[in-house]
Enzyme design. Sequence first.
Site, short mmCIF file in Angstrom:
data_model
loop_
_atom_site.label_atom_id
_atom_site.label_comp_id
_atom_site.label_asym_id
_atom_site.label_seq_id
_atom_site.Cartn_x
_atom_site.Cartn_y
_atom_site.Cartn_z
N GLY A 10 43.16 56.60 19.09
CA GLY A 10 42.84 56.43 17.68
C GLY A 10 41.45 56.94 17.31
N HIS A 11 41.17 56.93 16.02
CA HIS A 11 39.90 57.42 15.50
C HIS A 11 38.74 56.59 16.02
CE1 HIS A 11 41.36 54.39 12.65
NE2 HIS A 11 40.11 54.16 12.33
N ASN A 12 37.64 57.27 16.31
CA ASN A 12 36.37 56.65 16.70
C ASN A 12 36.34 56.16 18.14
OD1 ASN A 12 35.68 57.03 14.02
ND2 ASN A 12 36.05 54.90 13.44
N SER B 44 38.48 52.83 17.42
CA SER B 44 37.16 52.33 17.83
C SER B 44 37.20 51.58 19.15
CB SER B 44 36.56 51.43 16.74
OG SER B 44 36.42 52.16 15.53
#
Lengths: 363, 363, 363
Positions: free
Chosen positions: B258-260, B278
């Site tokens: 996922g993002h981050n 994250s």
Amino acid sequence: MPHTIHDIASALGLEAVGDTSIVIDGANEPADASATDIALAMKPEYAAGLAKGQARVAMLWEGADWQGLGLEAALFVGRSRYAMAGLSQIIDPGQHYPVGIHPSAYVDPTAELGEGVTVGPFAMVGPRARIGAGSVLGPQCFVGADVVLGEAAMIHSGARLMARVRAGDRLIVQPNAVIGGDGFAFVTPEVSGVEKARETLGDQGDVKSQSWTRIHTLGAVRLGHDVEVGSCSTIDSGTIRDTQIGDGTKIDNQVMIGHNCIIGNDCLLCGHVGLAGSVTVGNSVVLGGKTGVSDNTTIGDNVICGAATIVLSKIPAGRVMLGYPAMKMDQHLDTYKHLRRLPRLARQVAELQKAVSNEDTSD
Amino acid sequence: MPHTIHDIASALGLEAVGDTSIVIDGANEPADASATDIALAMKPEYAAGLAKGQARVAMLWEGADWQGLGLEAALFVGRSRYAMAGLSQIIDPGQHYPVGIHPSAYVDPTAELGEGVTVGPFAMVGPRARIGAGSVLGPQCFVGADVVLGEAAMIHSGARLMARVRAGDRLIVQPNAVIGGDGFAFVTPEVSGVEKARETLGDQGDVKSQSWTRIHTLGAVRLGHDVEVGSCSTIDSGTIRDTQIGDGTKIDNQVMIGHNCIIGNDCLLCGHVGLAGSVTVGNSVVLGGKTGVSDNTTIGDNVICGAATIVLSKIPAGRVMLGYPAMKMDQHLDTYKHLRRLPRLARQVAELQKAVSNEDTSD
Amino acid sequence: MPHTIHDIASALGLEAVGDTSIVIDGANEPADASATDIALAMKPEYAAGLAKGQARVAMLWEGADWQGLGLEAALFVGRSRYAMAGLSQIIDPGQHYPVGIHPSAYVDPTAELGEGVTVGPFAMVGPRARIGAGSVLGPQCFVGADVVLGEAAMIHSGARLMARVRAGDRLIVQPNAVIGGDGFAFVTPEVSGVEKARETLGDQGDVKSQSWTRIHTLGAVRLGHDVEVGSCSTIDSGTIRDTQIGDGTKIDNQVMIGHNCIIGNDCLLCGHVGLAGSVTVGNSVVLGGKTGVSDNTTIGDNVICGAATIVLSKIPAGRVMLGYPAMKMDQHLDTYKHLRRLPRLARQVAELQKAVSNEDTSD
């Protein structure tokens, strides 16, 4: 494509009644059916919808009063899903891919295409590939070097068949599936923490940073006749020998089959099933959605795993399994019934301790 | 490509005996080996197959009686998988993608291609992309605007590297993987039921229909040297700063990052691993197949998670974990052993209750 | 694209202070911000980074001392993630796909493209497709026969929209997603072992090898307005009627939605969620990563499932669930707390048995 009820009945070996010269060009649920659809009302509970739709003809359960239902013709079926299979094959509207070898396609001059092969726009066929007669290589698909496909393959848009993949007749590959990517095989120069943790079941010893060296993939993937592979599923090539998928095995979407796996005939692998490397699966095995199998594990013939079963060790033939880790399904159901009552059981034990301890004191 | 046994021994630093001028062009299991294959019999139990195959030369365990096995030459190895890594690199048959910039490819005029870069049929390279020397952009792949790749990248057919992705040297991306898709980030105008349920661990308060507003993705993905990404895996771009993958980290098929997320060096993420947004993962972490990690969770260095571990909270460095929710592996094995016996335990408690209650009555 | 602070404040309805004529062209974390970035410091703990970066302007929490933080201008926000949604939409740098209909694209002459539609390199649009104004069909994507898209669709590189898919306005499809692949529906001529095992919860009767006959897919997929589908996600077409996705529903990467599913409005389906065939999901449902739902199951409105929840039976509206099999989240947390203590409980029961048995003996 339009068909008469007579022709459909003949093709499927079904009993037809009424005006069997009526022509239909589609199928629908009773309430949504148009005058050129055959309505699907294979159980009495679906019959009510017939009055809301426009169908003149329906596929009905055996013994239904077709005239009482206001129909002009009817087909009668026993096992309704099986009849549906036959009917749906006849009236499948398909993808309407452009037929023939599209001028934008790139076909290596050494590739051999059988009679009537379609190659869609922006599709690529690599050197020495051999494609069986009547196959459709859809738009933007990739068929790599030395791939061999039998007759009547249907490779949908964006599917990738990497170098040296071989398949029998009637292979179906849904969009964006990948057959023959490299296996996931890496090794450290010295024994790794993972290897130690597996031996000791939990202790990885003195952990030390190590980098991973790639084991390149020398094998490919071999698939039998009548195999289907779902959208975005991936089947990795074998390290030395080929990864193998048996005749008649059907693979749903987003299934991951690791390098060196050997899958038998007539298996069903549902969505998100994952097999790590070197898993062996027998014949007629059904793996429910999200089933996972750890590497080097064997699953016997006719095993059924329920949804999300996690298989960490060998399963004998014929077992029906469920859970994480996998248990026999009836044992799982019993165990988890007790798991839900576990807080109560703990209270009961605490009360017993108190009772017994009071007795001790009172003695 | 053919190689002499002498050359292979030199390249891998292995001891060779016999007629080391013999030329081989492939490797195979002993029973399947042709006269131009090197047979792989690195353990005594594989030696029996040699008599069934045609190999004149084999890779053997240390101390094997190569002449007694009927061979004309042999290589001796200690850690066999590590030797396999070296050998397989030498004889990898590869994909045979057309070499050079294919006339059908679309390369933006502002893109910069290093020396010897291949761009396959129907591949696209976006504006201002910079591709390191010796890289291969396979057929039908997409390399977006401002992407920067180091030397010797191998981007397979159908892989997508979206805008602003940056990677070090020797990046390998398997077919149909996606690096740099938009993150999955949505927000409601008021506090949502999910936010409330997380705070209260189960109570979402007065639920109310709310619609989701999109948080657009401004960051990208940054990958270190020697990263590999498997078929149909997806690594989302970061919301503001980049999602990061460290040097030497290897990602299997159908992995979702996922993002981050920030992943350290030398990690292995096996098939169907999923990291929510994250997540921070240390160095040398191994996540078994189907491991899931919930958002904003930290996993320390050298952690190993067994198959299908579901990580809902922080894991300190060095732990070996298993289960849903994750427990230490030895604790998990002990706990689930007792779980299987839980129905029996419940019966024992019922008997105790009866016994104690009888005593009470009899007192 | 550069914007003044004044314009951003007006667009988002936020309070701005200081020199609102300052122009920014990006956003960043405080320490990484350049002089043309707006720094994102929506909580006091992020303010320290401002001194390390070059930002002249920041987005701050309400009541922040912007001048004390050394800024020349500032925007103040309440719900920071919601403000981020607005800001990120304004400054989204996007993919820089070539605008207009690329000469290499293949658009069937019977397709209808609305005003301002972009069709990227090597994209294909099939016969009779109708694409709404302002839509972007990215490079190498596939839009099949009779597909109907509303206005302002964004179909990313490599996405596949198969025949007869229909969507409302503002559909976003991330790279390599597949909408409208064939459903996974097979049937045996006689009752199969799976059908028997489901009825008996574990006993498949006399297992016998049977082969699977394909039920062809006649339906398609229908999506509402404002739907987003993540990278490598797959939504299968319905068998007879369409698979349906409601308005405002957002689907993350590698999600699998089986044939005939009906998903309501404003749902969030996180990464690796899998819905088997004919699942019904209400409105405003949130399914955490790796949630799985078995076929023909109903999930009520406003249900929330935590990560990796496995749903084997109906969930009433408003429930918050977790675990395998799914339990109410608070019950799950309580039960698994006791599961971890189960080995101790078993020892306590053994001691009680001994104590009670001693008493019996001593009586």
